[in-house]
Design a protein around this motif. Structure first.
Motif, PDB file in Angstrom:
ATOM      1  N   TYR A   1      44.571  41.134  43.523  1.00  0.00           N
ATOM      2  CA  TYR A   1      43.799  40.445  43.654  1.00  0.00           C
ATOM      3  C   TYR A   1      43.979  40.712  45.278  1.00  0.00           C
ATOM      4  O   TYR A   1      42.998  39.303  45.788  1.00  0.00           O
ATOM      5  CB  TYR A   1      44.707  39.078  43.630  1.00  0.00           C
ATOM      6  CG  TYR A   1      43.867  37.191  43.590  1.00  0.00           C
ATOM      7  CD1 TYR A   1      42.385  37.472  42.893  1.00  0.00           C
ATOM      8  CD2 TYR A   1      43.493  36.739  44.366  1.00  0.00           C
ATOM      9  CE1 TYR A   1      41.365  36.747  43.015  1.00  0.00           C
ATOM     10  CE2 TYR A   1      43.255  35.696  44.518  1.00  0.00           C
ATOM     11  CZ  TYR A   1      41.930  35.367  43.715  1.00  0.00           C
ATOM     12  OH  TYR A   1      40.712  34.154  43.900  1.00  0.00           O
TER      13      TYR A   1
ATOM     14  N   CYS B   1      37.365  34.082  40.656  1.00  0.00           N
ATOM     15  CA  CYS B   1      37.116  34.092  41.996  1.00  0.00           C
ATOM     16  C   CYS B   1      37.244  32.625  42.579  1.00  0.00           C
ATOM     17  O   CYS B   1      37.059  33.131  44.267  1.00  0.00           O
ATOM     18  CB  CYS B   1      36.305  35.099  42.253  1.00  0.00           C
ATOM     19  SG  CYS B   1      36.632  36.681  42.060  1.00  0.00           S
TER      20      CYS B   1
ATOM     21  N   SER C   1      30.653  41.961  36.148  1.00  0.00           N
ATOM     22  CA  SER C   1      31.526  42.544  37.018  1.00  0.00           C
ATOM     23  C   SER C   1      30.757  43.209  37.762  1.00  0.00           C
ATOM     24  O   SER C   1      30.657  42.783  39.369  1.00  0.00           O
ATOM     25  CB  SER C   1      32.273  43.863  36.708  1.00  0.00           C
ATOM     26  OG  SER C   1      31.709  44.902  35.872  1.00  0.00           O
TER      27      SER C   1
ATOM     28  N   ALA D   1      33.848  35.235  34.889  1.00  0.00           N
ATOM     29  CA  ALA D   1      34.592  36.250  36.347  1.00  0.00           C
ATOM     30  C   ALA D   1      34.234  35.749  37.270  1.00  0.00           C
ATOM     31  O   ALA D   1      35.486  35.764  38.391  1.00  0.00           O
ATOM     32  CB  ALA D   1      33.883  37.718  36.316  1.00  0.00           C
TER      33      ALA D   1
ATOM     34  N   ARG E   1      35.700  41.369  49.907  1.00  0.00           N
ATOM     35  CA  ARG E   1      35.178  39.677  49.699  1.00  0.00           C
ATOM     36  C   ARG E   1      34.991  39.498  50.865  1.00  0.00           C
ATOM     37  O   ARG E   1      33.900  39.068  51.393  1.00  0.00           O
ATOM     38  CB  ARG E   1      36.098  38.661  49.067  1.00  0.00           C
ATOM     39  CG  ARG E   1      34.883  37.754  48.865  1.00  0.00           C
ATOM     40  CD  ARG E   1      35.646  36.464  48.431  1.00  0.00           C
ATOM     41  NE  ARG E   1      36.294  35.638  49.370  1.00  0.00           N
ATOM     42  CZ  ARG E   1      35.740  34.931  50.212  1.00  0.00           C
ATOM     43  NH1 ARG E   1      34.204  34.830  50.593  1.00  0.00           N
ATOM     44  NH2 ARG E   1      37.078  34.524  50.499  1.00  0.00           N
TER      45      ARG E   1
ATOM     46  N   ARG F   1      45.022  37.764  36.972  1.00  0.00           N
ATOM     47  CA  ARG F   1      45.205  37.284  38.040  1.00  0.00           C
ATOM     48  C   ARG F   1      45.999  36.641  38.969  1.00  0.00           C
ATOM     49  O   ARG F   1      47.131  37.327  40.000  1.00  0.00           O
ATOM     50  CB  ARG F   1      44.190  36.520  38.321  1.00  0.00           C
ATOM     51  CG  ARG F   1      43.803  36.298  40.351  1.00  0.00           C
ATOM     52  CD  ARG F   1      43.274  34.768  40.515  1.00  0.00           C
ATOM     53  NE  ARG F   1      43.246  33.812  39.651  1.00  0.00           N
ATOM     54  CZ  ARG F   1      42.390  32.487  39.627  1.00  0.00           C
ATOM     55  NH1 ARG F   1      41.336  32.825  40.907  1.00  0.00           N
ATOM     56  NH2 ARG F   1      42.702  31.591  38.930  1.00  0.00           N
TER      57      ARG F   1
ATOM     58  N   LEU G   1      29.040  39.911  39.818  1.00  0.00           N
ATOM     59  CA  LEU G   1      31.046  39.969  40.852  1.00  0.00           C
ATOM     60  C   LEU G   1      30.515  40.696  41.849  1.00  0.00           C
ATOM     61  O   LEU G   1      30.605  39.894  42.470  1.00  0.00           O
ATOM     62  CB  LEU G   1      31.347  39.512  39.865  1.00  0.00           C
ATOM     63  CG  LEU G   1      32.703  38.453  40.622  1.00  0.00           C
ATOM     64  CD1 LEU G   1      32.615  37.187  41.370  1.00  0.00           C
ATOM     65  CD2 LEU G   1      34.416  38.391  39.945  1.00  0.00           C
ATOM     66  N   ARG G   2      30.440  41.542  42.175  1.00  0.00           N
ATOM     67  CA  ARG G   2      30.772  42.630  42.801  1.00  0.00           C
ATOM     68  C   ARG G   2      29.941  42.969  43.947  1.00  0.00           C
ATOM     69  O   ARG G   2      30.171  42.289  44.989  1.00  0.00           O
ATOM     70  CB  ARG G   2      30.636  44.090  42.542  1.00  0.00           C
ATOM     71  CG  ARG G   2      30.499  45.481  43.413  1.00  0.00           C
ATOM     72  CD  ARG G   2      31.972  45.785  43.714  1.00  0.00           C
ATOM     73  NE  ARG G   2      32.526  46.814  44.127  1.00  0.00           N
ATOM     74  CZ  ARG G   2      32.991  46.721  45.118  1.00  0.00           C
ATOM     75  NH1 ARG G   2      32.511  45.947  46.188  1.00  0.00           N
ATOM     76  NH2 ARG G   2      32.233  47.764  45.945  1.00  0.00           N
TER      77      ARG G   2
ATOM     78  N   LEU H   1      37.965  43.805  38.499  1.00  0.00           N
ATOM     79  CA  LEU H   1      36.869  42.683  38.049  1.00  0.00           C
ATOM     80  C   LEU H   1      36.619  42.910  36.773  1.00  0.00           C
ATOM     81  O   LEU H   1      36.876  42.097  36.174  1.00  0.00           O
ATOM     82  CB  LEU H   1      35.477  43.059  39.164  1.00  0.00           C
ATOM     83  CG  LEU H   1      35.399  42.707  40.423  1.00  0.00           C
ATOM     84  CD1 LEU H   1      34.134  42.849  41.176  1.00  0.00           C
ATOM     85  CD2 LEU H   1      36.336  41.075  40.194  1.00  0.00           C
TER      86      LEU H   1
ATOM     87  N   LEU I   1      41.158  42.371  46.420  1.00  0.00           N
ATOM     88  CA  LEU I   1      40.000  41.603  46.443  1.00  0.00           C
ATOM     89  C   LEU I   1      39.050  40.883  47.168  1.00  0.00           C
ATOM     90  O   LEU I   1      37.492  40.856  47.495  1.00  0.00           O
ATOM     91  CB  LEU I   1      40.188  40.820  44.705  1.00  0.00           C
ATOM     92  CG  LEU I   1      38.593  40.541  44.616  1.00  0.00           C
ATOM     93  CD1 LEU I   1      37.716  41.238  44.171  1.00  0.00           C
ATOM     94  CD2 LEU I   1      38.820  39.331  43.048  1.00  0.00           C
TER      95      LEU I   1
ATOM     96  N   ASP J   1      36.245  47.373  41.563  1.00  0.00           N
ATOM     97  CA  ASP J   1      35.565  47.417  40.259  1.00  0.00           C
ATOM     98  C   ASP J   1      35.845  47.430  38.870  1.00  0.00           C
ATOM     99  O   ASP J   1      35.855  46.817  38.096  1.00  0.00           O
ATOM    100  CB  ASP J   1      34.150  48.610  39.867  1.00  0.00           C
ATOM    101  CG  ASP J   1      33.219  48.425  41.411  1.00  0.00           C
ATOM    102  OD1 ASP J   1      32.624  47.613  41.708  1.00  0.00           O
ATOM    103  OD2 ASP J   1      32.525  49.840  41.340  1.00  0.00           O
TER     104      ASP J   1
END
Length: 452
Positions: free
Chosen positions: A112, A176, A441, A172, A119, A105, A444-445, A95, A115, A92
């Motif tokens: 990263y 990714c 965020s 954002a 993901r 990034r 996206l999360r 992001l 993340l 969190d």
């Protein structure tokens, strides 16, 4: 030496590797001012360097409660959280850093990688789409095609729409590897994710395999688009984001932070003595017939003031007929909504309806940012988001006359108390929930796990 000089020396000592000297100076500053943001950040950095991650987390949590982090401060927080195994919270924070600065990034490969790990955790069945970069389609009204939803518009054209939160979401997602574009550019049929902005924007409800890659962003309240809160409609989406607290289950339906507030860089200084007018209102002349609507209550208050105290009320907004409303002062642009309220002590702030918990709109933030005390009526649980000390609750008064007598009788000292509370709120942690950064965020999360 004063605090500013001491802090400059602490920064210099930190950069030169004299960590004990830096720590000593920061402790001296914090003994005098426990909320000194820079010293808290340095202390957190020092604790993290020696492996005291929990203490770093405590200091960063405290610092973040009254001032917004920059990108590297979010990264610092993320690394401390990751070090103690709180990976979800670390993601969190990371992001948020990506939203603040997508270029970060490249310089944070450890985060990263975290993340990417999160993901790829199983969430929903994956689909046979190409490898990254992924494509996401944003289905919105035709006026926003050709990516116009990501482009600031003139004041005269759809200027009420909060473009900045969609810009933040797009940025954002780009960090990714997700290319978000309107549906005329990224067709839903060939996109990995499909975002529908409100139910009325879609060609049809998603069916079959399309459901598992479809997300509803129910931006408008039910008083405007009733089907946004229809649970039968929600069955056609893998995930739904909505402002109404009563529908949120954090499994399929998630709370959507409404990005209405730009947190000031420093604490605003509002002065009650500068307020030369009593009361105003900024609203367009709209009406939707809906259970517990408050449009009629706005109109009733306008008429009450015009009949009883026309000298103490003026209002602004589009669509009103000046010949029918003596207190009407004309239409204003979206960018003027904050500044126009600054000379007034109070502003009428009625939402469109009063039966949607958590569905707060921009109205109260326009008042707060203008240093004008809102007379609020709408979201029943408003104090879960905005402190009672920042507004006047219209539900506390039986009649408009009773409300007026309270407003008229308030002295500068009492008004200043409200204004000071507003200043504290605007730079505090609770207000950040309503920022572009939180909007982007949060969404996206939740959707990362939907990617193939």
């Amino acid at each position: 030496m004063d605090a500013a000089q001491a802090f400059n020396e602490a920064v210099t000592a930190l950069h030169e590797g004299r960590f004990l000297d830096s720590q000593k100076l920061c402790l001296e500053i914090l003994n005098q001012d426990p909320r000194h943001f820079g010293s808290l950040i340095i202390m957190a950095t020092l604790h993290q360097q020696v492996g005291n991650f929990q203490e770093a987390i405590n200091l960063l949590t405290h610092a973040g409660s009254f001032q917004l982090f920059n990108d590297w401060q979010f990264v610092l927080f993320a690394r401390a959280l990751a070090a103690v195994g709180r990976k979800g919270e670390a993601v969190d924070q990371y992001l948020k850093a990506l939203v603040a600065n997508p270029d970060i990034r490249a310089t944070t490969p450890d985060l990263y990688a975290l993340l990417e790990e999160k993901r790829r955790e199983p969430d929903l069945p994956h689909h046979p789409f190409p490898s990254p970069p992924w494509k996401a389609s944003l289905v919105a009204d035709r006026a926003f095609m050709e990516n116009r939803i990501f482009t600031p518009m003139p004041d005269t054209y759809l200027s009420h729409w909060p473009i900045s939160n969609w810009v933040a979401l797009r940025a954002a997602m780009a960090t990714c590897g997700i290319d978000l574009a309107t549906y005329d550019i990224n067709p839903p049929e060939t996109s990995d994710l499909i975002f529908y902005v409100n139910v009325n924007s879609m060609r049809h409800l998603p069916e079959g395999e399309e459901i598992s890659r479809s997300v509803l962003l129910a931006y408008e309240p039910a008083v405007v688009i009733a089907r946004n809160r229809d649970t039968a409609v929600h069955e056609h989406f893998a995930k739904v984001f909505i402002a109404d607290d009563s529908l949120v289950d954090n499994v399929k339906i998630f709370k959507m932070p409404m990005a209405y507030c730009e947190v000031p860089a420093t604490r605003p200084q509002f002065d009650a003595r500068s307020k030369t007018k009593l009361c105003t209102m900024v609203n367009s002349a709209k009406y939707w017939p809906y259970f517990n609507e408050l449009y009629s209550q706005r109109m009733a208050l306008i008429r009450w003031f015009e009949e009883h105290h026309p000298e103490d009320f003026e209002f602004y907004g589009a669509g009103w007929k000046a010949a029918e409303y003596p207190s009407y002062r004309g239409a204003i642009s979206n960018r003027e909504k904050v500044s126009i309220q600054a000379p007034y002590r109070f502003a009428v702030c009625y939402e469109n309806n009063s039966d949607s918990p958590g569905a707060i709109t921009e109205k109260i933030f326009d008042c707060l940012l203008g240093g004008c005390v809102p007379i609020y009526w709408g979201v029943p649980n408003i104090t879960a988001y905005v402190p009672k000390t920042c507004f006047i609750d219209r539900r506390d008064f039986a009649t408009n006359e009773e409300l007026y007598n309270y407003l008229k009788g308030m002295g500068d000292d009492e008004l200043q108390g409200y204004l000071d509370s507003i200043s504290d709120y605007l730079v505090g942690d609770r207000c950040r929930y309503f920022t572009d950064q939180c909007f982007a965020s949060t969404i996206l999360r939740q959707v990362l796990g939907m990617l193939p």
